[in-house]
Design an enzyme around this catalytic site. Structure first.
Site, PDB file in Angstrom:
ATOM      1  N   CYS A  16      -3.273   3.738  -4.637  1.00 43.55           N
ATOM      2  CA  CYS A  16      -2.566   4.823  -3.957  1.00 43.55           C
ATOM      3  C   CYS A  16      -1.238   4.236  -3.513  1.00 43.55           C
ATOM      4  CB  CYS A  16      -3.379   5.296  -2.754  1.00 43.55           C
ATOM      5  SG  CYS A  16      -2.458   6.375  -1.620  1.00 43.55           S
ATOM      6  N   THR A  17      -0.165   4.974  -3.724  1.00 41.40           N
ATOM      7  CA  THR A  17       1.151   4.387  -3.482  1.00 41.40           C
ATOM      8  C   THR A  17       1.458   4.181  -1.997  1.00 41.40           C
ATOM      9  OG1 THR A  17       2.121   6.613  -3.677  1.00 41.40           O
ATOM     10  CG2 THR A  17       2.146   5.209  -5.650  1.00 41.40           C
ATOM     11  N   HIS A  18       0.642   4.746  -1.123  1.00 41.07           N
ATOM     12  CA  HIS A  18       0.820   4.452   0.303  1.00 41.07           C
ATOM     13  C   HIS A  18       0.377   3.015   0.649  1.00 41.07           C
ATOM     14  CE1 HIS A  18       1.232   8.818   0.809  1.00 41.07           C
ATOM     15  NE2 HIS A  18       1.580   8.608   2.073  1.00 41.07           N
ATOM     16  N   ASP A  64       6.331  12.104  -4.134  1.00 43.14           N
ATOM     17  CA  ASP A  64       4.984  11.800  -3.618  1.00 43.14           C
ATOM     18  C   ASP A  64       4.618  12.865  -2.594  1.00 43.14           C
ATOM     19  OD1 ASP A  64       2.592  10.272  -3.126  1.00 43.14           O
ATOM     20  OD2 ASP A  64       3.502   9.505  -1.301  1.00 43.14           O
ATOM     21  N   SER A  65       3.349  12.895  -2.227  1.00 45.88           N
ATOM     22  CA  SER A  65       2.917  13.796  -1.150  1.00 45.88           C
ATOM     23  C   SER A  65       3.643  13.480   0.154  1.00 45.88           C
ATOM     24  CB  SER A  65       1.412  13.643  -0.934  1.00 45.88           C
ATOM     25  OG  SER A  65       1.110  12.299  -0.592  1.00 45.88           O
ATOM     26  N   CYS A 117       2.757   9.101  -7.270  1.00 43.91           N
ATOM     27  CA  CYS A 117       1.557   9.488  -6.537  1.00 43.91           C
ATOM     28  C   CYS A 117       0.402   9.488  -7.536  1.00 43.91           C
ATOM     29  CB  CYS A 117       1.765  10.892  -5.960  1.00 43.91           C
ATOM     30  SG  CYS A 117       0.309  11.582  -5.169  1.00 43.91           S
ATOM     31  N   ASN A 118      -0.570   8.633  -7.280  1.00 46.02           N
ATOM     32  CA  ASN A 118      -1.716   8.553  -8.196  1.00 46.02           C
ATOM     33  C   ASN A 118      -2.488   9.864  -8.218  1.00 46.02           C
ATOM     34  OD1 ASN A 118      -2.235   5.402  -8.941  1.00 46.02           O
ATOM     35  ND2 ASN A 118      -1.287   5.591  -6.948  1.00 46.02           N
ATOM     36  N   THR A 119      -2.598  10.499  -7.066  1.00 47.66           N
ATOM     37  CA  THR A 119      -3.397  11.720  -6.956  1.00 47.66           C
ATOM     38  C   THR A 119      -2.751  12.851  -7.758  1.00 47.66           C
ATOM     39  OG1 THR A 119      -3.862  10.975  -4.697  1.00 47.66           O
ATOM     40  CG2 THR A 119      -4.563  13.207  -5.279  1.00 47.66           C
ATOM     41  N   TYR A 143      -2.639  14.676   0.009  1.00 46.38           N
ATOM     42  CA  TYR A 143      -3.169  15.369  -1.165  1.00 46.38           C
ATOM     43  C   TYR A 143      -4.623  14.946  -1.461  1.00 46.38           C
ATOM     44  CZ  TYR A 143       1.446  16.903  -3.047  1.00 46.38           C
ATOM     45  OH  TYR A 143       2.662  17.500  -3.288  1.00 46.38           O
TER      46      TYR A 143
HETATM   47  N1  DGL Z   1       0.350   8.435  -2.275  1.00 48.51           N
HETATM   48  C1  DGL Z   1      -0.541   9.254  -2.971  1.00 48.51           C
HETATM   49  C2  DGL Z   1      -1.353   8.553  -4.035  1.00 48.51           C
HETATM   50  O1  DGL Z   1      -0.874   7.656  -4.613  1.00 48.51           O
HETATM   51  C3  DGL Z   1      -1.266  10.348  -2.237  1.00 48.51           C
HETATM   52  C4  DGL Z   1      -1.933  10.072  -0.953  1.00 48.51           C
HETATM   53  C5  DGL Z   1      -2.358  11.378  -0.323  1.00 48.51           C
HETATM   54  O2  DGL Z   1      -1.514  12.250  -0.155  1.00 48.51           O
HETATM   55  O3  DGL Z   1      -3.552  11.524  -0.015  1.00 48.51           O
HETATM   56  O4  DGL Z   1      -2.429   8.887  -4.359  1.00 48.51           O
END
Ligand code: DGL
Length: 272
Positions: free
Chosen positions: A185-187, A11-12, A74-76, A43
């Site tokens: 978003c995985t966060h 992930d980012s 990471c979805n992005t 990201y």
């Molecule tokens: N955790 C990531 C996602 O799922 C990226 C969040 C980010 O870096 O902006 O999109």
């Protein structure tokens, strides 16, 4: 030996730990290597070309470490780069994550679903195609929440600051009729309690860690690559500050962790 070839999870930053948690539950014997691209987080507002470059660098790193599979947690990065990654490393099992639009479309009674994700995910053609395919009849409300990523990266996942940060975005989508909320978003699963408090107790909050783990198990099993014995292991690597990642991961996973730094060749310097 399979048990020496890790599953790479990327992930980012620390968001992918919400997916890693589910992978550990589903595949407790697997050796896992988590890479946080902390030098380049977030990201969400960066260009597709930048995210592609970073995803390729991390995939190359996993290959250098002898990985069997890569989970883009990471979805992005999935939206920006998964096709390119598969082309670059056809030998590797590569699994991405995407917002849980399909289950949300099944669950909604109001016909309105709210999606929290990054700007990059929500603006991507991949996301538009997902909505078109899985939920053509549903009204999908989009809400980019870059500030939530920043909070989780600072370890702020509960208390007044987290409650205040989620209050307005959640209220906005609930008031517009959303009865199901997608954590795209995985966060965001790390803010689950705060989001649930703001949304109300009966509102489903959908994330993708468990289905991704099931899919990973299936893919490994199909290729005869599943590790079913042994104690598993977990290593954390980062392109940023290793002690900072160790502290944050320990807090988020609730267990003491250490971390190492990715060698310079994979760390990257450019931005945007
Ligand atoms: N955790 C990531 C996602 O799922 C990226 C969040 C980010 O870096 O902006 O999109």
């Amino acid at each position: 030996m399979l048990s020496e070839s890790p599953i790479g999870v990327y992930d980012s930053g620390v968001g992918g730990l919400s997916v890693l948690r589910a992978i550990r539950d589903a595949l407790p014997h697997e050796p896992l290597l988590y890479v946080a691209d902390s030098a380049h987080v977030p990201y969400g507002e960066k260009t597709q070309a930048f995210v592609e470059r970073r995803a390729c660098a991390i995939a190359d790193y996993f290959v250098s470490q002898g990985a069997r599979a890569m989970v883009v947690a990471c979805n992005t990065a999935t939206a920006a780069a998964i096709a390119l990654l598969r082309k670059r490393h056809p030998e590797l099992i590569i699994i991405g994550v995407e917002p849980a639009i399909k289950p949300a479309a099944h669950l909604t009674h109001s016909g309105v679903v709210g999606v929290f994700a990054t700007t990059g995910t929500l603006a991507s053609p991949k996301f538009a195609a997902l909505v078109q395919r899985e939920a053509p009849e549903v009204r999908i409300l989009l809400r980019p929440c870059p500030e939530w990523v920043r909070l989780v990266e600072q370890g702020v996942v509960s208390g007044p600051e987290a409650a205040e940060a989620v209050r307005a975005p959640v209220a906005e989508l609930r008031e517009a009729g959303a009865d199901v909320l997608v954590l795209g978003c995985t966060h965001f699963p790390f803010l689950r309690d705060a989001i649930q408090d703001a949304a109300g107790p009966g509102v489903p909050l959908l994330e993708t860690g468990a289905p991704v783990s099931r899919w990973l198990r299936h893919q490994l099993q199909e290729r005869g690559m599943l590790v079913e014995h042994g104690s598993g292991s977990l290593h954390l690597h980062t392109t940023g500050d290793a002690p900072a990642l160790a502290r944050l991961a320990s807090q988020l996973l609730g267990t003491a962790m250490t971390a190492d730094t990715v060698p310079d060749a994979w760390r990257g310097t450019s931005s945007a």
